[in-house]
Scaffold this motif. Structure first.
Motif, PDB file in Angstrom:
ATOM      1  N   HIS A   6       0.784  -1.239  -0.034  1.00 31.72           N
ATOM      2  CA  HIS A   6      -0.111  -0.143  -0.002  1.00 31.72           C
ATOM      3  C   HIS A   6       0.812   1.243  -0.156  1.00 31.72           C
ATOM      4  O   HIS A   6       1.438   1.655   1.044  1.00 31.72           O
ATOM      5  N   HIS A   8       1.405   5.365  -1.820  1.00 30.25           N
ATOM      6  CA  HIS A   8       0.739   6.322  -2.831  1.00 30.25           C
ATOM      7  C   HIS A   8       2.068   6.825  -3.834  1.00 30.25           C
ATOM      8  O   HIS A   8       1.794   7.752  -4.462  1.00 30.25           O
ATOM      9  N   THR A  21      -1.700   2.818  -4.703  1.00 27.53           N
ATOM     10  CA  THR A  21      -3.181   3.163  -4.531  1.00 27.53           C
ATOM     11  C   THR A  21      -3.777   4.541  -5.097  1.00 27.53           C
ATOM     12  O   THR A  21      -2.797   5.346  -4.742  1.00 27.53           O
ATOM     13  N   GLU A  72      -7.790   2.413  -1.483  1.00 26.35           N
ATOM     14  CA  GLU A  72      -8.267   2.258  -0.329  1.00 26.35           C
ATOM     15  C   GLU A  72      -9.659   3.016   0.058  1.00 26.35           C
ATOM     16  O   GLU A  72      -9.889   3.943  -0.605  1.00 26.35           O
ATOM     17  N   HIS A 131      -5.517  -1.684   6.480  1.00 28.27           N
ATOM     18  CA  HIS A 131      -3.990  -1.211   6.151  1.00 28.27           C
ATOM     19  C   HIS A 131      -3.285  -0.070   7.091  1.00 28.27           C
ATOM     20  O   HIS A 131      -4.270   0.469   7.881  1.00 28.27           O
ATOM     21  N   ASP A 180       2.971   3.387   2.692  1.00 33.50           N
ATOM     22  CA  ASP A 180       1.633   4.156   2.592  1.00 33.50           C
ATOM     23  C   ASP A 180       2.224   5.548   2.322  1.00 33.50           C
ATOM     24  O   ASP A 180       2.675   5.801   1.092  1.00 33.50           O
TER      25      ASP A 180
HETATM   26 ZN   LIG Z   1      -2.789   5.253   2.256  1.00 35.26          ZN
END
Ligand SMILES: [Zn+2]
Length: 237
Positions: A6, A8, A21, A72, A131, A180
């Motif tokens: 996960h 970005h 994501t 997400e 997550h 993340d």
């Molecule tokens: Zn995230």
């Protein structure tokens, strides 16, 4: 092989599966998607007046083979978007993930009882992955009992007891790792820390997580194969 389950960030390099994501709005197009990705309406960026159009776009894009997971998406008690609407939008994501047999990547802030209730009432069978998990041991245990999966990130670099205990004890096959939205940490760092806490070598952890990743993301292919096998005549009868 490292898997950032996960993130970005758009990071392409050898030995890395980067599951980027993206938040879907009405303008997102197939041609701008990275090679592997996860798509959903993030509750932080969901607009009360235009979410249905964004969702229609998600329904179209989510069919693409490069879209390996839905999300997400989720519930967040710290934002202004009404919880009733957040639940409706999450239900739509659950239906879509079930239809496409793709796993669901969940953002959840102070709404775990609503999340567990939804898992029970929808009787969803696809994997639900919470997550960025870093909550108390009781919440962790409850989610484990309800067959949730987890993706751990920066929180495991801290010495916070509940998350350290969670990553050290979680059964193999129930978790993945992530960065993340953090630019200041690498997935390699997260793997090193997880391997140390689980007292396994980096190589062992890598091969375990590759297996988990394949199990979670190849559902649609596996289920199609099972459906084909079941539709073939049984030669022993
Ligand atoms: Zn995230």
């Amino acid at each position: 092989m490292f898997i950032d389950f996960h993130t970005h960030r758009d990071r392409q390099c050898q030995n890395l599966v980067n599951l980027q994501t993206l938040h879907v709005n009405v303008d997102l197009q197939a041609k701008s998607l990275p090679p592997t990705c996860s798509l959903g309406l993030h509750p932080w960026f969901t607009d009360i007046s235009s979410w249905e159009d964004a969702y229609k776009n998600l329904e179209i894009l989510a069919n693409l083979p490069k879209v390996l997971a839905i999300g997400e998406c989720g519930l967040d008690r710290n934002i202004d978007l009404p919880m009733e609407l957040q639940i409706i939008i999450l239900q739509r994501h659950i239906e879509l993930a079930e239809t496409l047999q793709k796993p669901l990547v969940i953002h959840c802030v102070r709404a775990f009882s609503e999340l567990i209730a939804l898992k029970k009432t929808t009787k969803s069978v696809i994997p639900w992955i919470v997550h960025g998990f870093h909550k108390k041991t009781e919440v962790f245990q409850q989610l484990l009992e309800h067959n949730f999966y987890f993706s751990f990130g920066a929180a495991i670099l801290s010495d916070r007891a509940p998350v350290v205990q969670a990553i050290a004890t979680i059964p193999q096959g129930r978790f993945l790792l992530e960065t993340d939205d953090r630019d200041d940490i690498s997935i390699e760092q997260i793997y090193d820390r997880a391997a140390a806490l689980r007292q396994v070598s980096l190589v062992t952890l890598q091969s375990q997580l590759v297996e988990t990743y394949h199990q979670l993301t190849s559902l649609s292919r596996i289920n199609r194969r099972i459906a084909t096998i079941h539709s073939e005549p049984n030669l022993t009868e």
